[in-house]
Scaffold this motif. Structure first.
Motif, short mmCIF file in Angstrom:
data_model
loop_
_atom_site.label_atom_id
_atom_site.label_comp_id
_atom_site.label_asym_id
_atom_site.label_seq_id
_atom_site.Cartn_x
_atom_site.Cartn_y
_atom_site.Cartn_z
N MET A 51 -75.99 39.49 27.09
CA MET A 51 -75.53 40.87 26.99
C MET A 51 -76.69 41.73 26.53
SD MET A 51 -72.37 42.39 24.76
CE MET A 51 -73.13 41.90 23.21
N GLY A 52 -77.10 42.67 27.38
CA GLY A 52 -78.20 43.54 27.04
C GLY A 52 -77.76 44.71 26.18
N PRO A 53 -78.70 45.36 25.49
CA PRO A 53 -78.35 46.53 24.68
C PRO A 53 -77.88 47.68 25.58
CG PRO A 53 -80.73 46.28 24.83
CD PRO A 53 -80.14 45.05 25.45
N SER A 54 -76.87 48.41 25.13
CA SER A 54 -76.36 49.54 25.91
C SER A 54 -75.76 50.57 24.97
CB SER A 54 -75.29 49.06 26.91
OG SER A 54 -74.15 48.60 26.23
N THR A 55 -75.53 51.75 25.51
CA THR A 55 -74.94 52.83 24.71
C THR A 55 -73.66 53.36 25.35
OG1 THR A 55 -76.30 54.49 25.85
CG2 THR A 55 -77.21 53.53 23.82
N ASP A 56 -73.11 52.61 26.30
CA ASP A 56 -71.94 53.10 27.03
C ASP A 56 -70.64 52.42 26.62
OD1 ASP A 56 -72.31 50.60 28.05
OD2 ASP A 56 -72.46 51.22 30.15
N GLY A 57 -70.66 51.70 25.49
CA GLY A 57 -69.45 51.05 25.01
C GLY A 57 -69.28 49.61 25.48
N THR A 58 -70.23 49.11 26.25
CA THR A 58 -70.11 47.75 26.78
C THR A 58 -70.07 46.72 25.65
OG1 THR A 58 -71.22 48.32 28.84
CG2 THR A 58 -71.19 46.00 28.24
N GLU A 59 -70.96 46.87 24.67
CA GLU A 59 -71.03 45.88 23.59
C GLU A 59 -69.72 45.83 22.80
OE1 GLU A 59 -74.65 45.82 21.25
OE2 GLU A 59 -75.68 46.95 22.82
N GLU A 60 -69.13 46.99 22.57
CA GLU A 60 -67.87 47.02 21.84
C GLU A 60 -66.75 46.37 22.65
OE1 GLU A 60 -70.63 49.98 20.31
OE2 GLU A 60 -69.89 49.54 22.34
N LEU A 61 -66.74 46.61 23.96
CA LEU A 61 -65.73 46.01 24.82
C LEU A 61 -65.88 44.49 24.85
CD1 LEU A 61 -63.44 46.21 26.88
CD2 LEU A 61 -65.16 46.60 28.65
N VAL A 62 -67.12 44.01 24.96
CA VAL A 62 -67.36 42.56 24.97
C VAL A 62 -66.93 41.94 23.65
CG1 VAL A 62 -69.13 40.77 25.06
CG2 VAL A 62 -69.19 42.68 26.68
N ALA A 63 -67.22 42.59 22.55
CA ALA A 63 -66.82 42.07 21.24
C ALA A 63 -65.30 41.96 21.15
CB ALA A 63 -67.36 42.97 20.13
N GLN A 64 -64.59 42.94 21.70
CA GLN A 64 -63.13 42.91 21.70
C GLN A 64 -62.62 41.74 22.54
OE1 GLN A 64 -61.30 46.59 22.96
NE2 GLN A 64 -59.33 45.60 23.40
N LEU A 65 -63.22 41.53 23.72
CA LEU A 65 -62.81 40.43 24.58
C LEU A 65 -63.05 39.08 23.91
CD1 LEU A 65 -64.19 41.73 28.01
CD2 LEU A 65 -61.78 41.59 27.32
N CYS A 66 -64.18 38.95 23.24
CA CYS A 66 -64.49 37.71 22.53
C CYS A 66 -63.47 37.43 21.42
CB CYS A 66 -65.90 37.76 21.94
SG CYS A 66 -67.22 37.70 23.15
#
Length: 304
Positions: A1-16
């Motif tokens: 998972m690469g760094p991003s500023t579009d909410g992707t990291e937060e979404l992935v954390a929720q899925l995990c």
């Protein structure tokens, strides 16, 4: 998972958090081949399935792909890149991708018959192949899938195309983003041709020749309009030949539109702008990559 500023990291954390089977692997550098290698090394199952962003898998994609992998004994299986669109522009780009005059003759852009292939779109891999031929080349920011398939084939193993294995792909949403993507693709294809003799193909030479011919033809039209009969006979005859190139290119665009059955007529007419936005940037990029190398060229059209 690469760094991003579009909410992707937060979404992935929720899925995990919701599903313990999902594991996020950080990729601080954000480069595709680096992320692929990190994810593969973190995997433990015998089959590795690559899925990129902006893709939409059919419900039976995994089961069909694994069955094909086992049935054929291949080490990498890919299917059809089924371009789709949510807007008229995207649908026009999808029609261009489906056309032989859009992205060329790769099996995964057309309904080629099932069988061994030069390359595979995305890829469903036997995990053991990475131990045998190595991981993705991290110096190739694009085109790393083609180079991986080259090593697989050089090792005497099989890359397989299954046309029933479809992945929906959503193209860029504007002329600017499409042109930037086409330029980056051309640059990295030129880099591959520069590095590998197997990366050279006549179909890759056609867009630069088309751009050169069309440019010379347009220049000839302009010079003829300005100078007319004052031009000496021999140059005037050569210019007359050169002026055929842009006419021939417009004819190719007309053929592409006539052979496209996707969408209403007004969407198909967008191909008059879409196809040049693919061909010309790709051709300029290919020449640059072939002569000078890619030098870290990156398409940032979908990076935030």
């Amino acid at each position: 998972m690469g760094p991003s500023t579009d909410g992707t990291e937060e979404l992935v954390a929720q899925l995990c958090a919701e599903d313990s089977r999902i594991k996020a692997v950080p990729n601080p550098q954000g480069r595709t081949p680096i992320g692929l290698n990190l994810a593969i090394r973190a995997s433990s199952h015998e089959v590795v399935i690559r899925v990129d962003a902006h893709s939409e898998l059919e419900p039976d994609y995994t089961s069909r792909g694994v069955q094909t992998l086992l049935r054929t004994g291949a080490h990498d299986v890919g299917g059809l890149m089924d371009a789709r669109g949510r807007s008229p522009f995207q649908r026009a780009v999808a029609a261009a991708y489906h056309s032989p005059l859009g992205l060329g003759g790769a099996a995964y852009h057309s309904s080629a018959p099932e069988g061994p292939a030069e390359s595979a779109y995305l890829g469903i891999f036997q995990r053991s192949v990475f131990d045998e031929v190595g991981y993705f080349d991290e110096t190739l920011w694009r085109g790393q899938d083609w180079e991986m398939c080259l090593r697989i084939r050089q090792a005497g193993l099989t890359v397989w195309f299954d046309p029933e294995l479809r992945t929906g792909y959503f193209p860029r949403e504007s002329f600017r983003k499409l042109s930037a993507q086409s330029y980056a693709s051309g640059v990295w294809r030129g880099e591959l041709a520069k590095r590998y003799s197997e990366g050279k193909s006549m179909r890759h030479q056609l867009p630069p020749l088309m751009v050169a011919g069309t440019t010379l033809g347009l220049a000839a039209l302009l010079i003829d309009a300005l100078l007319g009969k004052s031009i000496p006979t021999v140059p005037r005859r050569l210019m007359k030949l050169a002026k055929l190139a842009p006419v021939a290119y417009v004819g190719l665009l007309a053929v592409a539109i006539a052979k496209t059955n996707e969408g209403p007529a007004r969407e198909r007419l967008l191909l008059l702008g879409v196809l040049p936005s693919i061909h010309f940037p790709w051709a300029f990029g290919f020449v640059k990559g072939r002569v000078r190398g890619a030098n870290g060229t990156l398409d940032k059209g979908r990076v935030r």
